[in-house]
Scaffold this active site. Structure first.
Site, mmCIF file in Angstrom:
data_model
loop_
_atom_site.group_PDB
_atom_site.id
_atom_site.type_symbol
_atom_site.label_atom_id
_atom_site.label_comp_id
_atom_site.label_asym_id
_atom_site.label_seq_id
_atom_site.Cartn_x
_atom_site.Cartn_y
_atom_site.Cartn_z
ATOM 1 N N TYR A 53 6.949 6.028 4.016
ATOM 2 C CA TYR A 53 7.623 4.984 3.253
ATOM 3 C C TYR A 53 8.966 4.641 3.891
ATOM 4 C CZ TYR A 53 4.191 5.679 -0.488
ATOM 5 O OH TYR A 53 3.035 5.772 -1.225
ATOM 6 N N LEU A 221 -1.058 -8.467 -10.495
ATOM 7 C CA LEU A 221 -2.076 -9.310 -11.120
ATOM 8 C C LEU A 221 -2.255 -8.986 -12.597
ATOM 9 C CD1 LEU A 221 -4.859 -9.473 -8.367
ATOM 10 C CD2 LEU A 221 -3.322 -11.306 -9.081
#
Length: 327
Positions: A53, A221
């Protein structure tokens, strides 16, 4: 805050896991510190990261931010159940031919030392394989993890993005060695991605792994952004086609959430929390406000009627098969 055991281990973790993949990318260090402090104050003791990351040439940046946060003291490290991962390319020229993504005893040892250094700690509670590497013998992998555990550098081993078959093989090999084996599987699982219900969730439940869902809102979403006029995660990644593919479902879901009086993102998290196979969804927040909002999911309770309605909108991979939370 609610707590639960991490798979078959005796380790207890919070029902929400703070994901840190945005720290150092979309979230600056000051805001990251603020979010992590708030997480501890709220009773969240489970934080997940990965050595890659920061991404690309900046791989390791997120672990470094967490390390500087731990360095402030005041029990920050002691109160945190820390999870990180190994597998990816750290863009380290000294890795030489072992730089490419994958697993090996060499890479586990070298990359574990790198994570410990960046995180400014001497141990990691949950060390996870970020992906499966079917080219490597499990005797090699379990041997490497056993050494790390014997040295006190890791407490437990977890997997991420494993198929049900890979979980079964890993556990079989661990049992033959008299090893505890995997205690968790981190997997993409949400209302739009229920395929794990076919094999990954049943295998994890049967073999004693806790399931840690990543992308619980499917990149935005399932957060209701599509009707608020904001960009969803899918649009940001150029996946407008997928948004259109699911628009009818998302509109039905939005209407149902309005009837419940709860926002889509919190209902999506509450649906995961209602599944006994799930240990803790990962909330990958970018801001303090997003973090505080996500906490409210713990107060959203879905009854049988609500869960049935959700199944009608987002059928599982077995169609009319029993719901995952009923296992």
């Amino acid at each position: 805050m609610e707590y639960t055991a991490l798979g078959k281990s005796g380790l207890r973790v919070s029902r929400l896991c703070l994901g840190t993949m945005n720290f150092g990318v979309d979230t600056n260090e000051k805001e990251a510190f603020r979010i992590m402090d708030s997480a501890l104050d709220a009773g969240i003791n489970f934080m997940d990261t990965a050595n890659i990351y920061g991404w690309g040439e900046n791989a390791g940046r997120t672990e470094e931010i967490m390390g500087r946060w731990f360095k402030q003291g005041d029990g920050r490290r002691e109160r945190t159940v820390l999870a990180t991962k190994v597998y990816g390319d750290m863009h380290d020229p000294y890795d030489g031919p072992n730089r490419e993504a994958g697993l090996s005893a060499y890479k586990i040892k070298r990359h574990l030392e790198g994570s410990l250094r960046r995180l400014q700690t001497d141990h990691i509670e949950l060390y996870q394989m970020h992906h499966v590497d079917r080219r490597v013998n499990w005797n090699e992998l379990w041997g490497a993890f056993e050494i790390a555990a014997a040295q006190g550098k890791i407490g437990y081993v977890g997997s991420s993005n494993f198929a049900g078959w890979d979980i079964a093989v890993a556990q079989g090999e661990a049992k033959a060695r008299g090893h505890l084996g995997l205690v968790s599987e981190q997997h993409k699982y949400n209302l739009l991605c229920r395929l794990p219900e076919l094999e990954v969730l049943p295998a994890s439940k049967e073999l004693g792994l806790g399931v840690i869902p990543w992308s619980p809102l499917d990149g935005g979403l399932l957060a209701g952004n599509h009707r608020r006029g904001g960009d969803s995660g899918g649009r940001r990644s150029g996946d407008a086609k997928r948004l259109e593919q699911h628009r009818e479902q998302l509109d039905r879901y939005a209407k149902f959430c309005d009837e419940l009086g709860e926002p889509e993102d919190l209902v999506s998290l509450a649906w995961l929390l209602a599944n006994p196979a799930v240990t803790a969804p990962i909330i990958g927040v970018r801001t303090q406000e997003q973090f505080e909002r996500s906490l409210r999911a713990l107060d959203v309770k879905l009854d049988e009627s609500a869960l049935k309605r959700i199944d009608e909108i987002f059928p599982g991979p077995g169609g009319e098969a029993p719901r995952a939370y009923a296992w």
